[in-house]
Design a protein around this motif. Structure first.
Motif, mmCIF file in Angstrom:
data_model
loop_
_atom_site.group_PDB
_atom_site.id
_atom_site.type_symbol
_atom_site.label_atom_id
_atom_site.label_comp_id
_atom_site.label_asym_id
_atom_site.label_seq_id
_atom_site.Cartn_x
_atom_site.Cartn_y
_atom_site.Cartn_z
ATOM 1 N N SER A 1 5.654 38.970 45.625
ATOM 2 C CA SER A 1 4.571 39.038 44.639
ATOM 3 C C SER A 1 4.987 38.454 43.294
ATOM 4 C CB SER A 1 4.112 40.493 44.456
ATOM 5 O OG SER A 1 5.082 41.237 43.721
ATOM 6 N N LEU A 2 6.275 38.198 43.116
ATOM 7 C CA LEU A 2 6.775 37.630 41.867
ATOM 8 C C LEU A 2 6.547 36.126 41.834
ATOM 9 C CD1 LEU A 2 10.234 39.458 41.747
ATOM 10 C CD2 LEU A 2 8.132 40.119 40.550
ATOM 11 N N SER A 3 6.395 35.614 40.647
ATOM 12 C CA SER A 3 6.324 34.156 40.495
ATOM 13 C C SER A 3 7.722 33.585 40.777
ATOM 14 C CB SER A 3 5.887 33.785 39.081
ATOM 15 O OG SER A 3 6.922 34.105 38.164
ATOM 16 N N ALA A 4 7.791 32.280 40.967
ATOM 17 C CA ALA A 4 9.078 31.636 41.242
ATOM 18 C C ALA A 4 10.075 31.896 40.107
ATOM 19 C CB ALA A 4 8.890 30.143 41.455
ATOM 20 N N SER A 5 9.608 31.806 38.868
ATOM 21 C CA SER A 5 10.522 32.031 37.731
ATOM 22 C C SER A 5 10.944 33.505 37.654
ATOM 23 C CB SER A 5 9.893 31.563 36.416
ATOM 24 O OG SER A 5 8.728 32.294 36.131
ATOM 25 N N GLU A 6 10.038 34.431 37.960
ATOM 26 C CA GLU A 6 10.401 35.847 37.978
ATOM 27 C C GLU A 6 11.432 36.123 39.070
ATOM 28 O OE1 GLU A 6 6.381 38.181 36.452
ATOM 29 O OE2 GLU A 6 6.414 37.362 38.509
ATOM 30 N N ARG A 7 11.252 35.495 40.228
ATOM 31 C CA ARG A 7 12.223 35.674 41.316
ATOM 32 C C ARG A 7 13.595 35.147 40.903
ATOM 33 N NH1 ARG A 7 7.858 34.391 44.707
ATOM 34 N NH2 ARG A 7 8.542 32.240 44.969
ATOM 35 N N ASP A 8 13.619 34.006 40.219
ATOM 36 C CA ASP A 8 14.891 33.451 39.759
ATOM 37 C C ASP A 8 15.592 34.423 38.812
ATOM 38 O OD1 ASP A 8 14.498 31.143 41.237
ATOM 39 O OD2 ASP A 8 13.818 29.943 39.518
ATOM 40 N N VAL A 9 14.841 34.968 37.856
ATOM 41 C CA VAL A 9 15.415 35.928 36.894
ATOM 42 C C VAL A 9 15.878 37.193 37.628
ATOM 43 C CG1 VAL A 9 14.876 37.435 34.931
ATOM 44 C CG2 VAL A 9 14.127 35.044 34.910
#
Length: 155
Positions: free
Chosen positions: A129-137
């Protein structure tokens, strides 16, 4: 212990909210391990041993004992119990036939996967459910925390 109760401890009063969230995650993980072990009709030490074998692969009794923080004789009894239940097997080391290694069995892996799968799927749902940038962080944070905890475990 609640976050407020933790902050009442002078040495912990200034902890970051993220640190407290990680503490809650670790606590929830421990609770899940206890409940999953109960579902499989085993104790937490047995479940932890299976998790160690799953994570790190076959190992000798002494290494498993070290990872569990218990004596080798206690680990031998634990392995006997898990072997009788079909969760693990003792196998001869292919390089040193005198050495016996403990490994999880296909039946043991299937049973533990079935018990853990609902939690794994729910965690995956949250992650997806996270955005790609949220997943990276999130991945970066979790990797850094994992390395920090591994350093403390080795110290």
């Amino acid at each position: 212990m609640s976050d407020d109760a933790i902050r009442e401890e002078p040495a912990l009063a200034a902890l970051d909210d993220t640190t407290l969230a990680v503490r809650r995650l670790i606590s929830a993980s421990q609770d899940l391990t206890v409940r999953t072990a109960r579902r499989l009709a085993m104790n937490v030490s047995d479940m932890t041993a299976i998790m160690q074998l799953s994570e790190h692969g076959p190992m000798g009794v002494a290494e498993l004992a070290r990872r569990l923080g218990v004596s080798s004789p206690a680990t031998s009894v634990l392995v006997d119990r898990l072997e009788k239940a079909g969760h693990v097997a003792r196998v001869r080391d292919t390089l040193d036939r005198r050495r016996v290694r403990i490994t999880d069995t296909p039946a043991g892996r299937a049973a533990t996967l079935a018990a853990w799968l609902p939690a794994i799927e729910e965690i995956d749902e949250v992650s997806r459910s996270l955005s790609a940038s949220e997943r990276d962080v999130a991945r970066d944070l979790l990797d850094r925390l994992t390395r920090a905890m591994a350093r403390r475990a080795e110290a």
